[in-house]
Design a protein around this motif. Structure first.
Motif, PDB file in Angstrom:
ATOM      1  N   THR A  44      -8.435  40.479   9.381  1.00  0.00           N
ATOM      2  CA  THR A  44      -8.524  41.194  10.669  1.00  0.00           C
ATOM      3  C   THR A  44      -9.913  41.783  10.912  1.00  0.00           C
ATOM      4  OG1 THR A  44      -6.177  41.689  10.593  1.00  0.00           O
ATOM      5  CG2 THR A  44      -7.516  43.087  12.006  1.00  0.00           C
ATOM      6  N   GLU A  93     -12.305  39.033  11.792  1.00  0.00           N
ATOM      7  CA  GLU A  93     -12.012  38.531  13.140  1.00  0.00           C
ATOM      8  C   GLU A  93     -12.580  39.478  14.204  1.00  0.00           C
ATOM      9  OE1 GLU A  93     -10.391  35.698  14.063  1.00  0.00           O
ATOM     10  OE2 GLU A  93     -10.504  36.245  16.194  1.00  0.00           O
ATOM     11  N   LEU A  94     -12.322  40.769  14.013  1.00  0.00           N
ATOM     12  CA  LEU A  94     -12.737  41.730  15.045  1.00  0.00           C
ATOM     13  C   LEU A  94     -14.249  41.958  15.037  1.00  0.00           C
ATOM     14  CD1 LEU A  94      -9.863  44.357  14.693  1.00  0.00           C
ATOM     15  CD2 LEU A  94     -10.126  42.632  16.481  1.00  0.00           C
ATOM     16  N   HIS A  95     -14.813  42.124  13.844  1.00  0.00           N
ATOM     17  CA  HIS A  95     -16.233  42.495  13.772  1.00  0.00           C
ATOM     18  C   HIS A  95     -17.150  41.299  13.996  1.00  0.00           C
ATOM     19  CE1 HIS A  95     -20.034  43.839  11.788  1.00  0.00           C
ATOM     20  NE2 HIS A  95     -19.705  44.999  12.335  1.00  0.00           N
ATOM     21  N   ARG A 107     -16.179  37.925  14.882  1.00  0.00           N
ATOM     22  CA  ARG A 107     -15.865  36.944  15.937  1.00  0.00           C
ATOM     23  C   ARG A 107     -15.735  37.585  17.310  1.00  0.00           C
ATOM     24  NH1 ARG A 107     -11.759  33.859  12.584  1.00  0.00           N
ATOM     25  NH2 ARG A 107     -12.972  32.190  11.614  1.00  0.00           N
ATOM     26  N   ARG A 108     -15.141  38.794  17.347  1.00  0.00           N
ATOM     27  CA  ARG A 108     -14.901  39.393  18.669  1.00  0.00           C
ATOM     28  C   ARG A 108     -15.869  40.533  18.982  1.00  0.00           C
ATOM     29  NH1 ARG A 108      -8.483  38.427  19.883  1.00  0.00           N
ATOM     30  NH2 ARG A 108      -8.288  36.653  18.481  1.00  0.00           N
ATOM     31  N   VAL A 168     -16.429  43.550  17.836  1.00  0.00           N
ATOM     32  CA  VAL A 168     -16.007  44.953  17.954  1.00  0.00           C
ATOM     33  C   VAL A 168     -16.943  45.827  17.118  1.00  0.00           C
ATOM     34  CG1 VAL A 168     -14.131  46.594  17.558  1.00  0.00           C
ATOM     35  CG2 VAL A 168     -13.612  44.272  18.326  1.00  0.00           C
ATOM     36  N   ASP A 179      -9.963  47.109  23.617  1.00  0.00           N
ATOM     37  CA  ASP A 179      -9.291  45.940  24.210  1.00  0.00           C
ATOM     38  C   ASP A 179      -9.145  44.779  23.224  1.00  0.00           C
ATOM     39  OD1 ASP A 179      -9.039  47.396  26.430  1.00  0.00           O
ATOM     40  OD2 ASP A 179     -10.678  46.439  27.548  1.00  0.00           O
ATOM     41  N   PRO A 180     -10.244  44.342  22.555  1.00  0.00           N
ATOM     42  CA  PRO A 180     -10.074  43.210  21.631  1.00  0.00           C
ATOM     43  C   PRO A 180      -9.137  43.545  20.470  1.00  0.00           C
ATOM     44  CG  PRO A 180     -12.411  43.774  21.899  1.00  0.00           C
ATOM     45  CD  PRO A 180     -11.635  44.806  22.623  1.00  0.00           C
ATOM     46  N   GLN A 212      -5.622  43.321  21.899  1.00  0.00           N
ATOM     47  CA  GLN A 212      -5.320  41.890  22.154  1.00  0.00           C
ATOM     48  C   GLN A 212      -5.023  41.157  20.853  1.00  0.00           C
ATOM     49  OE1 GLN A 212      -8.826  40.576  24.173  1.00  0.00           O
ATOM     50  NE2 GLN A 212      -8.255  41.657  26.071  1.00  0.00           N
ATOM     51  N   TYR A 213      -5.807  41.438  19.800  1.00  0.00           N
ATOM     52  CA  TYR A 213      -5.599  40.722  18.542  1.00  0.00           C
ATOM     53  C   TYR A 213      -4.282  41.147  17.883  1.00  0.00           C
ATOM     54  CZ  TYR A 213      -6.434  38.467  14.078  1.00  0.00           C
ATOM     55  OH  TYR A 213      -6.304  37.671  12.970  1.00  0.00           O
ATOM     56  N   GLN A 246      -1.613  39.389  19.692  1.00  0.00           N
ATOM     57  CA  GLN A 246      -1.604  37.972  19.310  1.00  0.00           C
ATOM     58  C   GLN A 246      -0.893  37.785  17.957  1.00  0.00           C
ATOM     59  OE1 GLN A 246      -5.527  36.196  19.251  1.00  0.00           O
ATOM     60  NE2 GLN A 246      -4.799  34.473  18.013  1.00  0.00           N
TER      61      GLN A 246
END
Ligand SMILES: Cc1ncc(COP(=O)(O)O)c(C=O)c1O
Length: 475
Positions: free
Chosen positions: A300, A303-305, A307-308, A310, A320-321, A324-325, A328
């Protein structure tokens, strides 16, 4: 050695208090209050200090002298030796079982595997703690706080090491009863055996760690039980000392990198806070970069730091991301799954504090496969140290960052080995086994296809000649 705090009512030192990490809120609370999040805005809390009123040594090397007080239980502890840097409890109230007697080991054998120049790779061997993992650094601090508050029961959700540590402190000090929540089939026998043997009330939830974590928070609130998971800011104060010991071992020279496995992100958060405070106090003039390593089956943070995008953003995290994750993961039924069971966590409770640490230290996040974790673990073992799978994520992550050129061969790198090898012998034996069925049953489903560094046992008939021949052949 066991030294327990005297039993009496909570004392407010007021040099220490709790503060919401959200700069827009910034609410403060007395350190004698029991919260698992900010009552005003639900964000995490920090322990904060009025440093101007605390006699912090002017130079870090003054802490080395404390170590020579071997008969003083406070200074004997590798955590409380640094009491002035986590002064939330009076010295005569601290709880210790001699935790934190851990060493920074320099290793060229593992360094070569990672791709480092000689002398540049260090392993901080936290498996040498009384319960066999880094958790004791935080648990002595949490139990100290709990005992000051007069708690009779303490609880945690655990992938195993937190429960082993809590159970040990409760049984050794007899200050309170340990209640542990575990997911079904998600805990290694080494760790479960500790909790059972130390007498903790063990509650098995039909679900995984994330489910157990949600439940324990509800139950702790409902029954007023003291919660020792890393949402507890006092626990993280103890974990700061891992970094103090690293610096101490490096003669107070700041390394270039700290590489740490990421699960619930308590360590990375605590390490970030340690460096923020040392810098603020003028005790160091630069900070290392922190690399947090996820298992790819529980990624996680990555993914957040990565890829998205954050970021902590000065405390203004874009939620928001994250929402959303999480949605998902719910929608697609994504569950954490890795051989590194200690970091098999998809909803890290310290996410925001970790983002803060990453921002402050210009940190990075990587994810490594179970194959990479087990190969790195085997190299750590062959180097004479030995760690559980989650810990080896740090070494696998350092190797990846080295390959990418993010870490250079001449950087000084410290990988944190968070738990002892004996915590999870199943994974180790399966990696080295000659039995293909055992290998595939235990590791194959995790995408581990080969054991390049396996040290397989040799089978010989029970005859002297054959045994001698085999030894002459292999050794
Ligand atoms: C051996 C080991 N390594 C790493 C972790 C993850 O640490 P954190 O939750 O601080 O990220 C844990 C947590 O249980 C652990 O037991």
């Amino acid at each position: 050695m066991i030294h327990t705090a005297a039993q009496h009512n909570a004392v407010r030192t007021d040099l220490a208090f709790q503060r919401c990490i959200n700069p827009v809120c910034g609410a403060t609370y007395d350190s004698s209050e029991l919260h698992t999040s900010c009552p005003k805005c639900s964000n995490l809390l920090d322990v904060a200090y009025d440093w101007d009123r605390i006699a912090v040594p002017k130079h870090l090397n003054e802490f080395e002298a404390m170590w020579s007080q071997r008969t003083n239980p406070v200074r004997f502890s590798g955590v409380w030796r640094f009491h002035e840097l986590l002064p939330f409890a009076p010295q005569d109230r601290v709880v210790t079982v001699g935790e934190g007697q851990t060493l920074l080991q320099q290793t060229d054998a593992v360094g070569e595997y990672v791709g480092m120049d000689n002398g540049k790779l260090h392993l901080q061997y936290e498996g040498m703690n009384p319960s066999g993992s880094f958790k004791d650094n935080g648990m002595c601090a949490a139990v100290t706080h709990a005992s000051i508050l007069g708690a009779q029961r303490a609880a945690c959700a655990s992938t195993g090491n937190t429960s082993a540590s809590l159970a040990l402190y409760c049984s050794a000090t007899r200050l309170m009863k340990a209640i542990i929540f575990i997911g079904s089939g998600k805990i290694s026998y080494g760790k479960l055996s500790q909790a059972l043997d130390y007498g903790a009330l063990t509650v098995q939830i039909a679900g995984d760690f994330d489910d157990a974590m949600l439940r324990v928070r509800e139950v702790a609130k409902e029954l007023g039980i003291y919660l020792v998971n890393s949402v507890n800011p006092f626990r993280l104060e103890g974990q700061k000392t891992i970094m103090f010991r690293v610096l101490e071992a490096l003669r107070w020279e700041v390394p270039d990198w700290i590489v740490v496995p990421g699960g619930n992100l308590g360590n990375s958060s605590a390490f970030g806070k340690a460096f923020m405070e040392l810098k603020e106090l003028g005790l160091i003039d630069r900070v290392p970069r922190i690399a947090v390593i996820n298992a790819s089956g529980a990624d996680t943070l990555y993914e957040l730091h990565e890829r998205r995008g954050v970021r902590w953003n000065g405390g203004h995290v874009n939620m928001d991301p994250i929402v959303q994750y999480n949605d998902q993961m719910d929608r697609e039924g994504i569950k954490a799954d890795t051989i590194a069971s200690a970091i098999e966590i998809n909803r890290p409770v310290n996410l925001k504090k970790c983002l803060r640490a990453l921002e402050f230290t210009d940190g990075v996040v990587r994810q490594v496969s179970d194959q990479e974790i087990l190969d790195a673990k085997a190299r750590v073992g062959a180097g004479g140290f030995g760690c559980e799978p989650a810990s080896a994520a740090s070494v696998a992550g350092a190797k990846m960052l080295r390959r990418e050129g993010v870490i250079s061969a001449s950087d000084r790198v410290v990988c944190i080995l968070t738990g002892h090898e004996l915590k999870d012998p199943t994974a180790t034996v399966a990696y080295h086994t000659t039995d293909q069925e055992v290998f595939h049953k235990t590791l194959g489903s995790r995408g581990v296809t080969k054991a390049s560094f396996a040290n397989k046992a040799i089978a010989v008939p029970n005859e002297l000649d054959n045994i001698i021949k085999a030894i002459q052949l292999y050794a």
